[in-house]
Design a protein around this motif. Sequence first.
Motif, PDB file in Angstrom:
ATOM      1  N   ALA A  50       0.839  -1.206   0.000  1.00  0.00           N
ATOM      2  CA  ALA A  50       0.000   0.000   0.000  1.00  0.00           C
ATOM      3  C   ALA A  50       0.870   1.252   0.000  1.00  0.00           C
ATOM      4  O   ALA A  50       0.594   2.222  -0.721  1.00  0.00           O
ATOM      5  CB  ALA A  50      -0.933  -0.005   1.210  1.00  0.00           C
ATOM      6  N   ALA A  51       1.942   1.221   0.788  1.00  0.00           N
ATOM      7  CA  ALA A  51       2.838   2.387   0.843  1.00  0.00           C
ATOM      8  C   ALA A  51       3.468   2.626  -0.527  1.00  0.00           C
ATOM      9  O   ALA A  51       3.518   3.756  -1.018  1.00  0.00           O
ATOM     10  CB  ALA A  51       3.919   2.162   1.903  1.00  0.00           C
ATOM     11  N   ARG A  52       3.910   1.554  -1.167  1.00  0.00           N
ATOM     12  CA  ARG A  52       4.537   1.708  -2.487  1.00  0.00           C
ATOM     13  C   ARG A  52       3.543   2.266  -3.505  1.00  0.00           C
ATOM     14  O   ARG A  52       3.913   3.076  -4.357  1.00  0.00           O
ATOM     15  CB  ARG A  52       5.092   0.368  -2.962  1.00  0.00           C
ATOM     16  CG  ARG A  52       6.366   0.001  -2.219  1.00  0.00           C
ATOM     17  CD  ARG A  52       6.946  -1.307  -2.699  1.00  0.00           C
ATOM     18  NE  ARG A  52       8.290  -1.495  -2.140  1.00  0.00           N
ATOM     19  CZ  ARG A  52       9.110  -2.475  -2.495  1.00  0.00           C
ATOM     20  NH1 ARG A  52       8.746  -3.362  -3.403  1.00  0.00           N
ATOM     21  NH2 ARG A  52      10.303  -2.576  -1.939  1.00  0.00           N
ATOM     22  N   ARG A  53       2.293   1.811  -3.415  1.00  0.00           N
ATOM     23  CA  ARG A  53       1.274   2.356  -4.328  1.00  0.00           C
ATOM     24  C   ARG A  53       1.065   3.850  -4.097  1.00  0.00           C
ATOM     25  O   ARG A  53       0.617   4.565  -4.985  1.00  0.00           O
ATOM     26  CB  ARG A  53      -0.048   1.597  -4.150  1.00  0.00           C
ATOM     27  CG  ARG A  53      -0.092   0.262  -4.910  1.00  0.00           C
ATOM     28  CD  ARG A  53      -1.505  -0.317  -4.957  1.00  0.00           C
ATOM     29  NE  ARG A  53      -2.001  -0.681  -3.638  1.00  0.00           N
ATOM     30  CZ  ARG A  53      -1.914  -1.910  -3.114  1.00  0.00           C
ATOM     31  NH1 ARG A  53      -1.342  -2.892  -3.806  1.00  0.00           N
ATOM     32  NH2 ARG A  53      -2.383  -2.150  -1.911  1.00  0.00           N
ATOM     33  N   MET A  54       1.381   4.304  -2.855  1.00  0.00           N
ATOM     34  CA  MET A  54       1.249   5.736  -2.550  1.00  0.00           C
ATOM     35  C   MET A  54       2.581   6.456  -2.746  1.00  0.00           C
ATOM     36  O   MET A  54       2.783   7.549  -2.207  1.00  0.00           O
ATOM     37  CB  MET A  54       0.740   5.902  -1.108  1.00  0.00           C
ATOM     38  CG  MET A  54      -0.683   5.373  -0.929  1.00  0.00           C
ATOM     39  SD  MET A  54      -1.100   5.027   0.820  1.00  0.00           S
ATOM     40  CE  MET A  54      -1.509   6.685   1.375  1.00  0.00           C
ATOM     41  N   ASP A  55       3.492   5.803  -3.499  1.00  0.00           N
ATOM     42  CA  ASP A  55       4.797   6.394  -3.820  1.00  0.00           C
ATOM     43  C   ASP A  55       5.669   6.660  -2.602  1.00  0.00           C
ATOM     44  O   ASP A  55       6.468   7.612  -2.576  1.00  0.00           O
ATOM     45  CB  ASP A  55       4.643   7.692  -4.617  1.00  0.00           C
ATOM     46  CG  ASP A  55       4.435   7.370  -6.087  1.00  0.00           C
ATOM     47  OD1 ASP A  55       4.980   6.346  -6.541  1.00  0.00           O
ATOM     48  OD2 ASP A  55       3.706   8.122  -6.746  1.00  0.00           O
ATOM     49  N   ILE A  56       5.514   5.834  -1.582  1.00  0.00           N
ATOM     50  CA  ILE A  56       6.392   5.903  -0.411  1.00  0.00           C
ATOM     51  C   ILE A  56       7.410   4.774  -0.550  1.00  0.00           C
ATOM     52  O   ILE A  56       7.022   3.630  -0.806  1.00  0.00           O
ATOM     53  CB  ILE A  56       5.573   5.730   0.888  1.00  0.00           C
ATOM     54  CG1 ILE A  56       4.542   6.850   1.012  1.00  0.00           C
ATOM     55  CG2 ILE A  56       6.491   5.669   2.097  1.00  0.00           C
ATOM     56  CD1 ILE A  56       3.486   6.598   2.055  1.00  0.00           C
ATOM     57  N   ALA A  57       8.689   5.103  -0.424  1.00  0.00           N
ATOM     58  CA  ALA A  57       9.732   4.078  -0.538  1.00  0.00           C
ATOM     59  C   ALA A  57       9.648   3.171   0.689  1.00  0.00           C
ATOM     60  O   ALA A  57       9.972   3.591   1.795  1.00  0.00           O
ATOM     61  CB  ALA A  57      11.108   4.728  -0.654  1.00  0.00           C
ATOM     62  N   ALA A  58       9.181   1.944   0.488  1.00  0.00           N
ATOM     63  CA  ALA A  58       8.928   1.040   1.608  1.00  0.00           C
ATOM     64  C   ALA A  58       9.660  -0.273   1.407  1.00  0.00           C
ATOM     65  O   ALA A  58       9.795  -0.767   0.281  1.00  0.00           O
ATOM     66  CB  ALA A  58       7.425   0.780   1.734  1.00  0.00           C
ATOM     67  N   GLU A  59      10.148  -0.843   2.504  1.00  0.00           N
ATOM     68  CA  GLU A  59      10.732  -2.183   2.473  1.00  0.00           C
ATOM     69  C   GLU A  59      10.059  -3.038   3.534  1.00  0.00           C
ATOM     70  O   GLU A  59       9.478  -2.522   4.493  1.00  0.00           O
ATOM     71  CB  GLU A  59      12.240  -2.119   2.738  1.00  0.00           C
ATOM     72  CG  GLU A  59      13.081  -1.698   1.542  1.00  0.00           C
ATOM     73  CD  GLU A  59      13.103  -2.742   0.424  1.00  0.00           C
ATOM     74  OE1 GLU A  59      12.929  -3.940   0.716  1.00  0.00           O
ATOM     75  OE2 GLU A  59      13.260  -2.336  -0.732  1.00  0.00           O
ATOM     76  N   PHE A  60      10.165  -4.337   3.339  1.00  0.00           N
ATOM     77  CA  PHE A  60       9.611  -5.313   4.277  1.00  0.00           C
ATOM     78  C   PHE A  60      10.796  -6.031   4.905  1.00  0.00           C
ATOM     79  O   PHE A  60      11.779  -6.330   4.218  1.00  0.00           O
ATOM     80  CB  PHE A  60       8.719  -6.270   3.477  1.00  0.00           C
ATOM     81  CG  PHE A  60       8.241  -7.487   4.224  1.00  0.00           C
ATOM     82  CD1 PHE A  60       7.236  -7.380   5.186  1.00  0.00           C
ATOM     83  CD2 PHE A  60       8.757  -8.750   3.945  1.00  0.00           C
ATOM     84  CE1 PHE A  60       6.767  -8.514   5.856  1.00  0.00           C
ATOM     85  CE2 PHE A  60       8.293  -9.886   4.618  1.00  0.00           C
ATOM     86  CZ  PHE A  60       7.295  -9.758   5.569  1.00  0.00           C
TER      87      PHE A  60
END
Lengths: 350, 350
Positions: free
Chosen positions: A175-185
Motif C-alpha cells: 500500500a505504501a509503495r502504491r502511494m509512492d512511499i519508498a517502503a521495504e519489508f
Amino acid sequence: MNASPLGEGAKVAILMQGYLRNHFGKLGFGMLRYSPADIVAVVDGENAGGDLRALTGIPRCAPIVRSCSEARDLGAETLVLGVAPPGGRLPQDWWDEVLAALRLGMLVVNPLHSPLAANEEVRRAGGRVWDVRVEPPDLDTASGRALGLSCARVLTVGTDMAVGKMTASLEMAFAARRMDIAAEFVATGQTGICIWGSGVAVDAVRLDFAPGAVERETLRASESGAEVLFVEGQGAINHPAASAVLAIMRGCMATHLVLCTRAEQRSLWRFPDLPVPPLQSLIETYETMAAGGGAFPRPKTIGIALDTHELDEPEALQAIERLEREVGLPVVDPVRQGAARLIQAFLQTR
Amino acid sequence: MNASPLGEGAKVAILMQGYLRNHFGKLGFGMLRYSPADIVAVVDGENAGGDLRALTGIPRCAPIVRSCSEARDLGAETLVLGVAPPGGRLPQDWWDEVLAALRLGMLVVNPLHSPLAANEEVRRAGGRVWDVRVEPPDLDTASGRALGLSCARVLTVGTDMAVGKMTASLEMAFAARRMDIAAEFVATGQTGICIWGSGVAVDAVRLDFAPGAVERETLRASESGAEVLFVEGQGAINHPAASAVLAIMRGCMATHLVLCTRAEQRSLWRFPDLPVPPLQSLIETYETMAAGGGAFPRPKTIGIALDTHELDEPEALQAIERLEREVGLPVVDPVRQGAARLIQAFLQTR
C-alpha cells in the motif's frame, strides 16, 4: 534491483506435491499470493494440468506441472518447498523431486525445520541449497544502531500466533509503495523470507544473537533508502510459548506498532483456556516494552489489522466498525480492504 | 540428594591456570564463593602452593596445585574450566590440562562458547565432557505449565548486564534455606549452572525453544517440593542487545520480581550514552511485561538488590538508605548484608 533468487524477475517453481488444497501448503500459498518473483510453474503431480486459480482461489496464473524437470523446461531456476509435511520428514516422492531439481542445477530453497545443505544425498547431487530456517553465519549481538535510522520502523504485534502479522506487514508495504512511499519489508519468518527474498528466521537463532540478527536485516533493508520499513512481527505477549517479540523490538527499535488480531477472538488458538486480554491493555504493554522503561522512544500504535476471513462481507464490515468504535484507532482487514488507511494513519504521525 | 557432578558432595577441581587474580576467571570465583560441591583443588601452575584465601579474598579453603594429575590424586572427579580466555580459544597449556584430565577419567565441565564434546582430540582421549553452554537436546516450546505450580517463582531482573542478578538469586536461596524455607535456584547462565549443578544457558538456545527450556528447568526444580524457586534473570529491558528476560518470564511465569542494580549507576556499562531510566519506571515495565497485558498474574516486586562493591562500607550503607527512601521498597546489598530482608519482604506478600 533485487538480486535474490526469490526477488522480482527471479524464475521460481513451487513444489506443492499433492497439497494444493491443504493448509500444510501455506508457504506456497503465501508465495502465490504475494511473491514478486516470476512463478513459472507449480509442481504437483496430482493436480498437473489443472487450473491454479480455480484450485486455490488466488489470482495468479501459472501452469501446474508434473515434475521439476518440466518446471526447469519452463525456465525455473529455483525450487521452493511450498509444503511443510505433517511430521516434518519429506515423503519419498517429494525427496525424489528435490534431488531431481538439484541435479538439474536448480537452487532449492528449504524453509523446513531440518537443514538440507549438510545432507549426504544433496551433496552427492552437487546441489545448491538455501536453508531458510537456520541461524545465519557471523551474527553479532545487537548494538542499538537501528535507533539512529532516519526511516520509520513499523512493527506488527499480535494477540496470538497466526493472526496475520506477516500479511498485514506485506499489505502495508504494498500500500505504501502504491502511494509512492519508498517502503521495504523485513521478514522474520520462513514464509516472509520466501516471499520477499531476504530476512531472518528468528525462531532458529540463538537467543543471544536474535536481536542482532533482526538488527542486521533492519540496517540492510534501510540501505535501499526506504522511508519506512515494515517489520514482520512474531508471537504474542499474551502467549505462554512466545518470546520473539522482544528480540524483534530491540533489533528494529520500532517507531510504530500495528496490532493484529482475529475478529471475535476470545482465546488463544492453542490455549483455549487463555482468554485474550483487552486490546487496549495489549497495546499499552507492547508500547511499554518497546520503550524499555524509558530507555528508548515509545512507539505509537497506528491502528489494528483485523483478520475477518471467517466472516462474510457484511459481518466483517460490522466487526471492523465495532472494533474501531471500541478502541478508537483505525481498523482494517488488510486482505479485504488493503492497508491504505493504516498508511494514512502512519503519515499523520509524522 | 543432588546427583549432579557439581552438586553437594561432588569432588571438583577448578582450572584457573594463571588467572587466579584476573576477572577472566569470574566463573571460577563464583564457584569458589557459592558452590556446594567439595572443591578439592584449584589447578593453577603459576600460583601452586599459594594461599587461596589470601589470593582471592574468598573464604574457601582448597589447595592450589600444579596439574590435573595432582588434583586427581586429591580425589577430584570433575574438572571445571573456571576461566574464559580472552578471545575464546583455549591456550595450549590449558588444553594440555584438559586432555590430561580426560585421560585420567575425569568429567570436564566446559562453560565456554565452543562445545568440546565433538572435538576430535577429546574423542580420542575417550573423554566425558559436559558442554554447559549449548542447547540441550529434546527441547519443546513452552506450555505455560509453570502457571499451575504451587511454589513461588522469584525472578531477578536488572538495569544492565552484570549487576548481580545471579548473585542476588543465590543469596536469596541461601537466606531462605537458613530460614527453613525449602528453596531452589534455577540457573539460566553458565556460571549459575556450574555453581548449582543444573540449569540451562538460555543464551545458547534457539529463540523458539528458550521459554520451553526455562520452563523445563522450572518444573524440574519444583519437583523437589520447594516452596520457592529463585530464578536467575538475564539481560535488561533497557539494554539494546538483551532480550532473554521475556523468554525467562514465560518459562518460569514469575510471581515475584527483585530488581538488581549497581549503586550510583547512571548509564549502561557497554553503552555509556544510554542512561538508565528511573528504577520505578523499570519496575513498572517488568511487571507489565510479565503480566502480558493481563493474560497472566502480575508479579509483585519485593525489593531491590544493590551492588555496592565499588563503595566503602559507610558509603554503601548511605547509598542503600537513600535508594530505599527514593523507591519505597526494601533495598539490600546481598553480598554485604545477606538477603534475609528480601526474604522477609517476600514472606509478607504471601
